[in-house]
Design a protein around this motif. Sequence first.
Motif, short mmCIF file in Angstrom:
data_model
loop_
_atom_site.label_atom_id
_atom_site.label_comp_id
_atom_site.label_asym_id
_atom_site.label_seq_id
_atom_site.Cartn_x
_atom_site.Cartn_y
_atom_site.Cartn_z
N ALA A 23 0.42 -0.98 -0.20
CA ALA A 23 0.41 0.41 -0.40
C ALA A 23 0.83 1.31 -0.01
O ALA A 23 1.04 2.39 -0.50
CB ALA A 23 -0.99 0.10 1.37
N LEU A 27 0.81 3.96 -2.49
CA LEU A 27 0.27 5.48 -2.58
C LEU A 27 1.29 6.38 -2.68
O LEU A 27 1.80 7.72 -3.10
CB LEU A 27 0.41 5.75 -1.11
CG LEU A 27 -0.96 5.33 -0.13
CD1 LEU A 27 -0.55 5.27 0.98
CD2 LEU A 27 -1.67 6.31 -0.53
N PRO A 31 0.08 8.89 -5.61
CA PRO A 31 -1.62 9.38 -5.18
C PRO A 31 -2.53 10.13 -5.66
O PRO A 31 -3.96 10.14 -5.46
CB PRO A 31 -0.79 10.40 -4.79
CG PRO A 31 0.84 10.87 -5.15
CD PRO A 31 1.13 9.00 -6.32
N VAL A 34 -5.04 7.48 -6.88
CA VAL A 34 -6.30 6.19 -5.78
C VAL A 34 -6.98 6.93 -5.78
O VAL A 34 -7.39 6.59 -4.92
CB VAL A 34 -5.51 5.92 -5.07
CG1 VAL A 34 -4.18 4.64 -5.78
CG2 VAL A 34 -4.07 6.67 -4.25
N PHE A 35 -6.95 8.91 -5.54
CA PHE A 35 -7.17 9.05 -4.34
C PHE A 35 -8.50 10.73 -5.45
O PHE A 35 -9.64 11.23 -4.59
CB PHE A 35 -6.57 10.85 -3.60
CG PHE A 35 -6.04 10.25 -2.40
CD1 PHE A 35 -6.63 9.12 -1.19
CD2 PHE A 35 -4.96 9.93 -2.24
CE1 PHE A 35 -6.03 8.64 -0.63
CE2 PHE A 35 -4.22 9.25 -1.51
CZ PHE A 35 -4.72 8.78 -0.46
N ALA A 239 -13.06 1.61 -4.35
CA ALA A 239 -11.78 2.23 -4.05
C ALA A 239 -10.88 1.65 -4.72
O ALA A 239 -10.40 0.74 -5.06
CB ALA A 239 -11.77 2.77 -2.70
N PRO A 240 -10.17 3.02 -5.64
CA PRO A 240 -9.14 2.55 -6.60
C PRO A 240 -7.78 2.35 -5.28
O PRO A 240 -7.49 1.45 -6.47
CB PRO A 240 -8.95 3.83 -6.78
CG PRO A 240 -10.04 4.67 -7.39
CD PRO A 240 -10.74 4.33 -6.12
N LEU A 241 -7.56 3.13 -4.29
CA LEU A 241 -6.31 2.87 -3.57
C LEU A 241 -6.98 1.08 -3.21
O LEU A 241 -5.50 -0.18 -3.52
CB LEU A 241 -6.84 3.75 -2.33
CG LEU A 241 -5.83 3.11 -1.03
CD1 LEU A 241 -4.23 3.52 -1.81
CD2 LEU A 241 -5.88 4.38 0.38
N LEU A 242 -8.15 0.37 -2.82
CA LEU A 242 -8.05 -0.12 -2.21
C LEU A 242 -7.57 -1.51 -3.32
O LEU A 242 -6.82 -3.05 -3.27
CB LEU A 242 -9.29 -1.35 -1.95
CG LEU A 242 -9.89 -0.16 -0.25
CD1 LEU A 242 -11.25 -0.76 -1.26
CD2 LEU A 242 -9.02 -0.47 0.59
N VAL A 245 -3.94 -1.92 -4.27
CA VAL A 245 -3.15 -2.37 -2.89
C VAL A 245 -3.38 -4.10 -3.28
O VAL A 245 -2.25 -4.40 -3.41
CB VAL A 245 -3.74 -1.79 -1.79
CG1 VAL A 245 -3.26 -3.03 -0.96
CG2 VAL A 245 -3.32 -0.60 -1.58
#
Lengths: 367, 367
Positions: A23, A27, A31, A34-35, A239-242, A245
């Motif tokens: 993760a 990030l 960044p 993912v946000f 969510a793009p972040l999840l 990861v």
Amino acid sequence: MFPFSRGIPPREAIPAQELAAQAAAVLAEQPDDVFQYAPIGNHTGDLALREELAKLHTADPERIFVTNGSLQALDLLAAHLLRDTGPDVYVEAPTYDRAVQIFERHGARVTGIPLRHDGLDLDVLRERLAERTPAFLYVIPDFQNPSGVTTSEDKRRALVGLAEEHGFVIVEDIPYRELRFEGTAPTPLAELSPGGRVLTVGSLSKILSPGLRVGYVIAEPHTVTALAALAEGTYLSPAPLLQAVAARSLAAGLAASNIERAVRFLKPRHDAAVAAVRRHLGEDALIAVPEGGYYVSVHLPVPTDEKTFLAAAKKDGVLLTRGSAFYPGSAAPPAGTVFLRLPFQALTPEEFAAGVERLAAVTARLA
Amino acid sequence: MFPFSRGIPPREAIPAQELAAQAAAVLAEQPDDVFQYAPIGNHTGDLALREELAKLHTADPERIFVTNGSLQALDLLAAHLLRDTGPDVYVEAPTYDRAVQIFERHGARVTGIPLRHDGLDLDVLRERLAERTPAFLYVIPDFQNPSGVTTSEDKRRALVGLAEEHGFVIVEDIPYRELRFEGTAPTPLAELSPGGRVLTVGSLSKILSPGLRVGYVIAEPHTVTALAALAEGTYLSPAPLLQAVAARSLAAGLAASNIERAVRFLKPRHDAAVAAVRRHLGEDALIAVPEGGYYVSVHLPVPTDEKTFLAAAKKDGVLLTRGSAFYPGSAAPPAGTVFLRLPFQALTPEEFAAGVERLAAVTARLA
């Protein structure tokens, strides 16, 4: 207290430090991505993640649809499959209670088919099919939640045969499949019926991390497109972040190494749990020897009703999930017994054995 | 190309680096928590996040319910509010198209009430209320998507008065509320009717990050409990990681500083957009001067139908969302006009002006 109540992974079966490192890399590298909202056209799931999930299943990425956990997949599948058909859904009895609730919320009339030690009772299934063809049959063929039963190779072939013959869809839900401690894995139902009649629901919760909330459906591209449209109209996208990861962790081999670690950690618990059930509750009570997963289950003869039994057990410090809740509609455990799901994944062998010993004492005391 | 099509935040209005730093801190401090299931009893949302959201709204954390983005909040609210009532839902016309689709998927009969420059046409609303009381009225009272209209203080008071009088619920959706570039914010509807008759839907997408997928509902605790039960039965909970990052970022003041930054960045775009619309499309076409948010909109007189107009605009490089899609049911823009939503947040003043100039040229050419 002996909590025989929840099927959550033990801390030892989640590679939290390694996931955190992946993760952190995501990030640092992206960044801005993912946000932000997921890009247009990405609503079937992040492509890198779909490619990794496709590798796990030797499938085409076009056949993968990513959801916020596999319950959400069942919710969207129910909406999709029941949209243009009758309301009948057949399930195993017992089965995963949350799945039944989801199907019913979408208007399904859910019928439970008795589950034997090696899968559905095919005679009863044939009787029901002679009456009505369901929109779909929902099965958890590997180390079933709640019973621990694995559907045999023969019964898998029979199920897809009946699906072809009668023209219904099979939804196979396989969150535990990779957590096998003994024996040989039977063929996935989808492989036995490559024509799109079997839809597979998968999850990273039990093999990598529940916190990632990554579930998925493997289906024909036109079904994936329909599910993605429903999802976009409900929550836009996971969510793009999840997703990033999850993709990166799969690419780094974290699921494979964690499955090995989880199996090594869980097998002694499994072996001890089966032995403890045999010793304290008796071979006859055991529904099946689970070859993997989290659950061993019993039909325990008790001299009272379920409510009285559960209250007495709780007074003695044994927390159980209400077994009848796993039986849909009018389905029920054999007369004179209660159904008990005994998750072994979160208890040490000693804790588990002490818990079932106490259950035996409760039964004796109530007699 | 001039993309007047999407309402996504510009990169400059998302504090990606700062969010990444907060996320890194969360990952370092609580990796075990964020990769596991959310704890039992946490299905209304992570407590730290609910406390931070409550601070933003001077509300009790017990009245906050966290969802996977605010669309999901509308989905759960529709399921909840329509469960025991008739199917009628009143909305602004035009309104957010995805909201209407969600309500209709839950069986709603959606009626559009014309939106004026200062909010709903109250005469028409009263006529409809004399015929039928809806389950709820859905409004976007601040810098509405798609029209840019802000409901005036007087009309807000009238709306809650009508809700009390006729006994219906108001759902106010306020994703843009903090992005005000001029004028004074009217009172939130929920403050005008503290008895639980107004439910507020909020989102961090436009003030902090869409990628966090954090939406929320502010409601009476019994409604929060009911919504949480529905959510738990659909997707268990939002991801612990995203909730922890959101909570920590809010606690660090990131939303407040980002709102300032976003307003500073967007105000010149807003001012230039309004001036360009006046110059090229005329004062009469302008539906309202938006005092904030992302959208300025017009009812543009055109000598042709919408489809022909949009195709001609596209040929000239101007991408528009189909304006009639924002009108539910039989509602429609005034005869002889098309409704055009012109998002200004993602275009420089020069791009926006060139885009509307080209729209004017398309109109002239078609005449």
